[in-house]
Design an enzyme around this catalytic site. Structure first.
Site, PDB file in Angstrom:
ATOM      1  N   ASP A 283       0.859  -1.176   0.000  1.00 32.63           N
ATOM      2  CA  ASP A 283       0.000   0.000   0.000  1.00 32.63           C
ATOM      3  C   ASP A 283       0.904   1.237   0.000  1.00 32.63           C
ATOM      4  OD1 ASP A 283      -2.089   1.761   0.031  1.00 32.63           O
ATOM      5  OD2 ASP A 283      -3.227   0.708   1.555  1.00 32.63           O
TER       6      ASP A 283
HETATM    7  C1  BGC Z   1      -5.084   3.118   0.000  1.00 35.88           C
HETATM    8  C2  BGC Z   1      -5.129   2.118  -1.136  1.00 35.88           C
HETATM    9  C3  BGC Z   1      -4.993   2.840  -2.453  1.00 35.88           C
HETATM   10  C4  BGC Z   1      -3.709   3.649  -2.443  1.00 35.88           C
HETATM   11  C5  BGC Z   1      -3.467   4.386  -3.737  1.00 35.88           C
HETATM   12  C6  BGC Z   1      -3.891   4.037  -0.114  1.00 35.88           C
HETATM   13  O1  BGC Z   1      -3.942   5.058   0.839  1.00 35.88           O
HETATM   14  O2  BGC Z   1      -5.068   2.431   1.232  1.00 35.88           O
HETATM   15  O3  BGC Z   1      -6.306   1.381  -1.072  1.00 35.88           O
HETATM   16  O4  BGC Z   1      -5.035   1.934  -3.507  1.00 35.88           O
HETATM   17  O5  BGC Z   1      -3.771   4.588  -1.395  1.00 35.88           O
HETATM   18  O6  BGC Z   1      -4.349   5.411  -3.919  1.00 35.88           O
END
Ligand code: BGC
Length: 766
Positions: A283
């Protein structure tokens, strides 16, 4: 260069990967494992970057840092590019200017549509319509690919049992079997056969993120092995079996070890047990945050431990920990073959997608794809299918325009385009979004006066949403809003109308990532306003726009008709109008147990029987401990009768399947869909099992007066479970109760025996 083996499309992918890998420097390999955010910042010409405070300077410098890294072959992927021209510009740097010309992979959060916005994922789950969900994500994939996106960070398959957690809206709710079916459908929709209109799917967040303590986003999750295997992993397993080539690791600490540095999760469970052979992305900043979470000693340690745990690609904004991997190899902290393995996984996907042959996107073709009316129609259909009729006393719905001359639509959410779309949209077209007010006006405006009052304000979050600054269309109640006067006007409008449609709920930025809540109350004065409107004596229909259950105890006791519309997307208003007017009968079903109030959470239908099964509704002395609405529940304009529940045999040897049949009759005069659900309970065995567990379901259309026979096969894997006694899966010889009906409260029941030997050859009644 053009003649090198890795460039030859006729060679098998493994050989191309091996050839390319053999030509890469250690730094280039680590670069393939790095994914940078495209921040979309235009740095004004002449800006003195050095004079900026440190954080602003980092942002201002970031676009150049990224371009330089791409040009140097030190980046494998970029996320958040949504303009075809930007994608091509960056791709040219990689393909034409970097030493080996390895193309970039572009990722994006395509969560419930790109330009055509579908209902939010939780609402898609509420359709219980697997075909609709697959078609929706196939449409999202087509749109995304047309602008140059190769990969979606979706589906989110985290089971969520605490509606305080804002990200409940991104998943399929509380149930592993519903969650697994919806996860697989989304993967199929996105990935198809890896053709030119498909994108990669990345189920996330591995694993257990939905169990955040107290429903507070990012807080740690403490999950027993039996919960992990029986509840949290089934949707991941289904997504992997459906062919997902990517998985995203989670942020939070899982049983005291951050998920993105957790070898047990990412290697033992994900790869060895679930058989995942694609690549794992972290993530955003989750590798760097291993240091923040006081797990890793420093950034190098964070990178090394994340990679060794099983993260193949680091998603980040600045200063990747993986940029230290090359040095870590030289320092003896890491073996190069661990890097090679991760690079092999990433390159395999790039070859599989055909990126080496066609790295660029056709900049003119996107417009055509993005304006498709069929896509908008599908969004309307999905929204109609997702709407859940929670209450309908005395046949208050559908509305009959013959007896109406004036309708009042009340509530800020009733005419807010941005809120109608829900969170996690980045490329919508606000102008074409249909609000509930607009939908009603276009459906009945020629015969009925439809007036509007915004009414009670919706107080903003106490800290801004992380997405607000990227979103010019975000709506908020103005600071100087005169709540009392607006409520009064709304109540007066209701009083002089034949019917009041009161829209209540939360704004789209009050749910989603970093949008947990400690209350399920309606924000602001929406509840009090509703009370005053009901007191006018004008009939009221309550429309709820939310991505989590809210406290509707008062409404349930005082308003005859309640409709849950979620955030229904681009054509949401049209969909709500057609359900309210009865053009279609609602058949959405709740993908979670709807609590009476926040003090009951977490509450699930699949609880244990306990030593006091008769007291289930009386666990709190001051309030029933039963939910307001059960899991799987939703009313219809039709009525259905379930009969003739039977099996193909009543004794089933362990390891064999049984087929269950039931007849469903539409006893009304309206054609309608129904969601037929099958639940089981195991009476005794190695572990005690929940009172009910969904095992199968099907959404079917039944014409007025017709009977349809539904048939579900329960395979041995549907009857097994993970037991803390054996530390593994077991299937017991036991008695299984079966229910088939329209919700988790179904009462038509029968049983079968699971037998130890093959004495189970008894024939059943079917
Ligand atoms: C989220 C993810 C997301 C990523 C990119 C993160 O803060 O937890 O689910 O895909 O950001 O935007």
């Amino acid at each position: 260069m053009t003649d090198l083996p890795f460039r030859r499309p006729t060679l098998p992918v493994e050989l191309r990967v091996a050839d390319l890998l053999s030509r890469m420097t250690l730094e280039e390999k680590a670069g393939q494992l790095t994914q940078y955010f495209h921040l979309g910042i235009e740095v004004p010409e002449g800006l003195d970057i050095d004079a900026l405070p440190a954080e602003q300077r980092a942002y201002a410098e970031q676009p150049k840092v990224v371009s330089d890294a791409v040009r140097a072959g030190l980046t494998g992927s970029v996320l958040f590019v949504k303009e075809p021209s930007t994608a091509n510009r960056m791709q040219r740097l990689a393909v034409e200017e970097s030493r080996l010309g390895v193309p970039l992979l572009f990722g994006f959060d395509v969560i419930h549509g790109l330009r055509t916005i579908f209902p939010v994922p939780l609402a898609l789950a509420a359709t219980w319509s697997i075909d609709t969900i697959e078609a929706a994500q196939a449409t999202a994939a087509r749109e995304a690919r047309s602008v140059g996106i190769h990969w979606s960070f979706a589906p989110m398959v985290d089971i969520a049992r605490d509606p305080r957690w804002g990200r409940i809206i991104e998943g399929s709710g509380e149930d592993p079997v519903l969650g697994a079916a919806v996860a697989a459908a989304q993967v199929r929709g996105f990935q198809g056969n890896f053709g030119p209109s498909n994108i990669l799917a990345g189920p996330k967040h591995f694993a257990g993120y939905g169990a955040a303590r107290g429903g507070r986003d990012y807080d740690d999750a403490e999950i027993s092995d039996s919960e992990l295997w029986n509840v949290y992993l089934p949707p991941f397993r289904a997504a992997i079996e459906a062919g997902a080539v990517n998985v995203m690791s989670a942020y939070m600490d899982y049983n005291g070890v951050p998920a993105s540095g957790n070898r047990r999760l990412l290697t033992d469970v994900l790869r060895n047990e679930l058989g995942f052979d694609g690549f794992v992305v972290s993530d955003n900043n989750a590798v760097r945050s291993l240091e923040t979470q006081h797990f890793a000693k420093d950034l190098t340690d964070a990178g090394v431990r994340a990679l060794k745990a099983g993260v193949d690609m680091e998603m980040c904004m600045f200063n990747p920990a993986f940029s230290r991997l090359a040095q870590a190899v030289l320092d003896g902290l890491l073996e190069e073959k661990v890097i090679d393995e991760a690079v092999r996984r990433v390159l395999t996907v790039k070859f599989k997608l055909g990126l080496f042959e066609q790295p660029y996107v056709d900049e003119d073709a996107a417009t055509e794809v993005l304006i498709s009316t069929e896509s908008r129609e599908l969004a309307r259909e999905a929204a109609e299918k997702s709407i859940v009729l929670l209450k309908n006393d005395g046949g208050a719905l559908p509305l009959t325009t013959a007896s109406l001359s004036s309708v009042a639509v009340i509530g800020q959410l009733g005419d807010s385009k941005r809120d109608t779309l829900g969170p996690w949209v980045f490329d919508h077209d606000t102008d074409e979004t249909v609000t509930i007010l607009e939908g009603l006006r276009s459906r009945i405006g020629d015969r009925v006066t439809v007036d509007y009052a915004p009414g009670a304000g919706i107080p903003p979050r106490v800290f801004p949403s992380m997405f607000d600054q990227m979103d010019a269309s975000v709506v908020a109640t103005p600071e100087n809003y005169d709540d009392a006067a607006e409520v009064q006007q709304a109540v007066q409008l209701a009083a002089r109308s034949d019917l009041a449609i009161v829209v209540v709920g939360q704004r789209q930025n009050q749910i989603g990532e970093n949008a947990s809540t400690s209350t399920l109350d309606l924000p602001g004065d929406q509840q009090e306003q509703l009370r005053q409107i009901v007191e006018t004596g004008t009939p009221v229909v309550l429309v709820v726009m939310s991505g989590r259950p809210l406290d509707l105890r008062w409404a349930d006791a005082n308003v005859p008709a309640i409709v849950q519309t979620w955030y229904p997307g681009t054509r949401g208003g049209d969909a709500v109008a057609s359900v309210l007017l009865g053009d279609t009968s609602p058949a959405g079903r709740l993908p979670f147990t709807w609590p009476r109030h926040v003090g009951q959470v977490p509450i699930v239908y699949s609880h244990y029987r306990t030593f006091a099964p008769g007291d289930q509704g009386a666990r709190y002395w001051e309030e029933p401990s039963t939910p307001l609405y059960p899991f799987g529940y939703g009313l219809s304009y039709a009525t259905f009768e379930y009969t003739n529940l039977r099996m193909d045999r009543t004794a089933v040897p362990v390891g064999e399947s049984v087929t269950v049949f039931a007849d469903v009759t539409n006893t009304s005069a309206v054609d309608a869909d129904d969601v037929v659900q099958l639940y089981i309970h195991q009476r005794y065995g190695t572990s005690s099992r929940p009172v009910r567990e969904l095992k199968a379901f099907e959404r079917i259309t039944i014409a007025a007066g017709q009977t349809r026979t539904v048939r579900f096969t329960l395979a041995p894997q549907d009857l097994r479970y993970w037991s803390a006694v054996t530390d593994g899966y077991v299937q017991d010889a036991t008695t299984i109760d079966v229910w088939v009906g329209g919700s988790s409260s179904a009462d038509l029941t029968t049983q079968f025996e699971v037998t130890d030997s093959d004495t189970g050859s008894d024939r059943g009644t079917a």
